[in-house]
Design a protein around this motif. Structure first.
Motif, mmCIF file in Angstrom:
data_model
loop_
_atom_site.group_PDB
_atom_site.id
_atom_site.type_symbol
_atom_site.label_atom_id
_atom_site.label_comp_id
_atom_site.label_asym_id
_atom_site.label_seq_id
_atom_site.Cartn_x
_atom_site.Cartn_y
_atom_site.Cartn_z
ATOM 1 N N THR A 115 -0.316 4.818 14.870
ATOM 2 C CA THR A 115 1.028 5.109 15.373
ATOM 3 C C THR A 115 1.977 5.607 14.285
ATOM 4 O O THR A 115 2.980 6.260 14.588
ATOM 5 N N THR A 116 1.693 5.310 13.036
ATOM 6 C CA THR A 116 2.579 5.732 11.945
ATOM 7 C C THR A 116 1.983 6.857 11.112
ATOM 8 O O THR A 116 2.721 7.538 10.377
ATOM 9 N N GLY A 117 0.672 7.045 11.180
ATOM 10 C CA GLY A 117 0.021 8.056 10.359
ATOM 11 C C GLY A 117 -0.074 7.677 8.894
ATOM 12 O O GLY A 117 -0.231 8.541 8.031
ATOM 13 N N ILE A 118 -0.026 6.364 8.594
ATOM 14 C CA ILE A 118 -0.013 5.872 7.215
ATOM 15 C C ILE A 118 -1.247 5.018 6.962
ATOM 16 O O ILE A 118 -1.710 4.287 7.848
ATOM 17 N N TYR A 119 -1.787 5.110 5.740
ATOM 18 C CA TYR A 119 -2.880 4.197 5.359
ATOM 19 C C TYR A 119 -2.418 3.291 4.220
ATOM 20 O O TYR A 119 -1.531 3.662 3.430
ATOM 21 N N ASN A 127 -4.396 -0.407 17.010
ATOM 22 C CA ASN A 127 -3.815 0.750 16.327
ATOM 23 C C ASN A 127 -4.408 0.986 14.936
ATOM 24 O O ASN A 127 -3.983 1.913 14.245
ATOM 25 N N VAL A 128 -5.362 0.163 14.534
ATOM 26 C CA VAL A 128 -5.860 0.184 13.155
ATOM 27 C C VAL A 128 -7.224 0.872 13.065
ATOM 28 O O VAL A 128 -8.097 0.671 13.917
ATOM 29 N N ARG A 129 -7.378 1.694 12.041
ATOM 30 C CA ARG A 129 -8.677 2.263 11.673
ATOM 31 C C ARG A 129 -8.994 1.856 10.242
ATOM 32 O O ARG A 129 -8.088 1.636 9.430
ATOM 33 N N ALA A 182 -0.427 8.267 2.316
ATOM 34 C CA ALA A 182 -0.372 6.997 1.596
ATOM 35 C C ALA A 182 0.937 6.252 1.859
ATOM 36 O O ALA A 182 2.017 6.845 1.888
ATOM 37 N N CYS A 183 0.830 4.952 2.036
ATOM 38 C CA CYS A 183 1.998 4.093 2.233
ATOM 39 C C CYS A 183 2.844 4.084 0.953
ATOM 40 O O CYS A 183 2.323 3.903 -0.146
ATOM 41 N N ARG A 184 4.145 4.269 1.098
ATOM 42 C CA ARG A 184 5.022 4.268 -0.068
ATOM 43 C C ARG A 184 5.370 2.856 -0.528
ATOM 44 O O ARG A 184 5.902 2.681 -1.625
ATOM 45 N N ARG A 185 5.057 1.881 0.301
ATOM 46 C CA ARG A 185 5.403 0.509 -0.059
ATOM 47 C C ARG A 185 4.298 -0.144 -0.882
ATOM 48 O O ARG A 185 4.565 -0.734 -1.923
ATOM 49 N N CYS A 186 3.051 -0.036 -0.442
ATOM 50 C CA CYS A 186 1.958 -0.698 -1.173
ATOM 51 C C CYS A 186 1.197 0.243 -2.087
ATOM 52 O O CYS A 186 0.370 -0.201 -2.878
ATOM 53 N N ARG A 187 1.461 1.555 -1.998
ATOM 54 C CA ARG A 187 0.830 2.561 -2.852
ATOM 55 C C ARG A 187 -0.693 2.334 -2.969
ATOM 56 O O ARG A 187 -1.221 1.955 -4.004
ATOM 57 N N PRO A 188 -1.412 2.540 -1.871
ATOM 58 C CA PRO A 188 -2.848 2.230 -1.863
ATOM 59 C C PRO A 188 -3.654 3.070 -2.838
ATOM 60 O O PRO A 188 -4.741 2.664 -3.260
ATOM 61 N N ASP A 189 -3.146 4.251 -3.204
ATOM 62 C CA ASP A 189 -3.889 5.083 -4.143
ATOM 63 C C ASP A 189 -3.892 4.498 -5.548
ATOM 64 O O ASP A 189 -4.663 4.925 -6.406
#
Length: 483
Positions: free
Chosen positions: A45-49, A63-65, A80-87
């Motif tokens: 729903t957000t297009g964020i990982y 809603n999760v993949r 990429a999520c700007r909060r947790c910075r998964p990269d």
């Protein structure tokens, strides 16, 4: 996702707890940082990982993949999520532990081989066709070598944008992009922002660091690790081994700085790594990990990715201390040692060929070789004056004895020790080199090849310590029970 074991090695920690999607969702719901880097989740729903420990509100299960890599999530259109910075999470420990072709490919990609040589060069190093490599990586990781390299370039670019004042054009090529247009397109796709927008959105601590950074002062970096990191014994080892002219360790215990010269594909570098470990602030995706502060000076910024990867291998930053400590802590002899030093690492090597020579000749002789045959730096820096001599130079200058035999084998590729080396093949090749004893071969396997499960001759090393015997022996050394 594959488990953490090689055939025939009992006792490897497996990801059975998060192999099925429901269990992975439970790890996400509990924000379990032990699995940061082991897998990623995306929200339709957000297009964020995100990483599993992301502090945001847990999305609904339907809603999760789930993805094995950040590259796979990006390839499916998630940013990429700007909060947790998964990269920014440490690489999966699986690729340093495993010795199969997929793990070797991942290590080579991290070293920048695809950026420099393309997929054909990667395949040639692995001894497979490009099609086979593509199929194996895509089947297991959900992304091929080009996508994995692209994700790596995007992360390097973000770090440079948010921590330095380097011009955007220079950052594009430093991160490994072939053109500024490719750089701009990738940043928009991965982060949903322009490069200038991404720079402006840097966290407050990143903006402060950027103001202090200039191209001449080097590139400031945070080398992330998962879980606890026992830095003291690593710096103790580096200080004991430091070869004058190539390495230097300064400062009091607990606040030391390790510095060394680096020979890199496009030029040379000087790296400095601080002993003090940083810890994320609460409320910003805090997790039980942290980082080592580093600064890298490069004659060619295209070497950044390779330099970072080699420092990570030297300091064993992609290890999984939870798995190591859980296994070794179950042994009555090791349990008190593990409790006293959680997160103890098994240092690797910034230059595998250099490490092999030093393991053979020792520190004092290595210093002589540096002064006599090492390449002098164009701009010496506070006692760092030379690069360690290349194997071909040593083989030509001192062809006799074990040193000549080893350097000749390293120079002609008969003994492969790079990040894509087959560990079993390298071990067998080392055994054919005249003058190498079993203890020296064990040290080369542990340090140059990053093998976590090496038992040298002499000490009683039970099979119950597998697959972490290299770490077990480090615990005994740190406790003074083994030289």
């Amino acid at each position: 996702m594959s488990d953490f074991r090689q055939p025939g090695c009992p006792g490897w920690r497996r990801l059975d707890g998060v192999r099925d999607e429901d269990s992975r969702y439970e790890a996400v719901r509990s924000r379990d940082a032990r699995f940061d880097g082991a897998f990623f989740f995306a929200v339709r729903t957000t297009g964020i990982y995100c990483r599993p420990s992301c502090p945001a509100v847990t999305p609904k299960r339907h809603n999760v993949r789930f993805f094995a890599t950040a590259a796979a999530a990006q390839g499916s259109g998630f940013r990429a999520c700007r909060r947790c910075r998964p990269d920014a999470v440490p690489g999966s420990a699986e690729w340093n532990v495993r010795a199969d072709v997929v793990a070797r490919a991942v290590r080579l990609i991290a070293d920048g081989v695809v950026d420099r040589e393309g997929v054909a060069g990667l395949a040639a190093r692995l001894g497979y066709s490009a099609r086979q490599v593509q199929r194996q990586l895509t089947g297991e990781l959900g992304a091929g070598p080009v996508a994995l390299a692209r994700a790596q370039r995007a992360h390097a670019a973000r770090v440079l944008l948010q921590t330095t004042d380097l011009p955007v054009t220079e950052i594009a090529f430093a991160a490994g992009f072939a053109s500024v247009r490719q750089f701009n397109d990738t940043i928009r796709a991965v982060y949903a922002a322009t490069p200038s927008g991404l720079r402006a959105a840097a966290p407050r601590d990143g903006r402060a660091a950027r103001r202090a950074a200039t191209p001449t002062a080097g590139i400031p970096l945070r080398l992330a690790h998962r879980g606890p990191y026992r830095a003291g014994p690593v710096f103790d080892l580096l200080e004991r081994e430091a070869v004058p002219g190539v390495e230097d360790v300064s400062g009091p215990p607990g606040a030391r700085t390790y510095r060394r010269t680096l020979r890199l594909p496009y030029g040379t570098g000087i790296a400095a790594v601080e002993e003090r470990t940083g810890t994320p602030r609460p409320g910003r995706g805090a997790h039980p990990g942290g980082w080592l502060d580093a600064r890298v000076h490069l004659t060619d910024p295209r070497d950044l990715t390779t330099a970072v990867h080699r420092l990570r291998r030297l300091f064993d930053l992609d290890a999984d201390p939870y798995a190591v400590d859980e296994r070794l802590g179950a042994d009555p002899r090791l349990a008190p040692l593990v409790a006293a030093r959680p997160g103890l690492r098994s240092p690797g090597a910034a230059d595998p060929d250099e490490l092999a020579v030093r393991a053979l000749v020792g520190r004092d002789e290595a210093a002589r070789l540096v002064q006599r045959y090492g390449k002098a730096l164009d701009a010496p820096c506070d006692g760092l004056t030379h690069l360690f001599p290349e194997p071909a130079v040593l083989a030509g200058a001192e062809p006799g004895g074990a040193l000549g035999a080893l350097t000749a084998a390293l120079a002609d590729g008969a003994v492969p020790l790079g990040p894509g080396a087959d560990r079993d093949a390298a071990r067998d090749a080392l055994r054919t080199v005249p003058g190498l004893d079993a203890r020296t071969i064990a040290e080369i396997r542990t340090r140059a090849l990053g093998d976590p499960d090496v038992a040298p001759p002499g000490p009683d090393v039970p099979d119950s310590w597998r697959p972490w015997r290299s770490y077990a022996l480090n615990h005994l050394r740190a406790a003074g029970e083994l030289e």
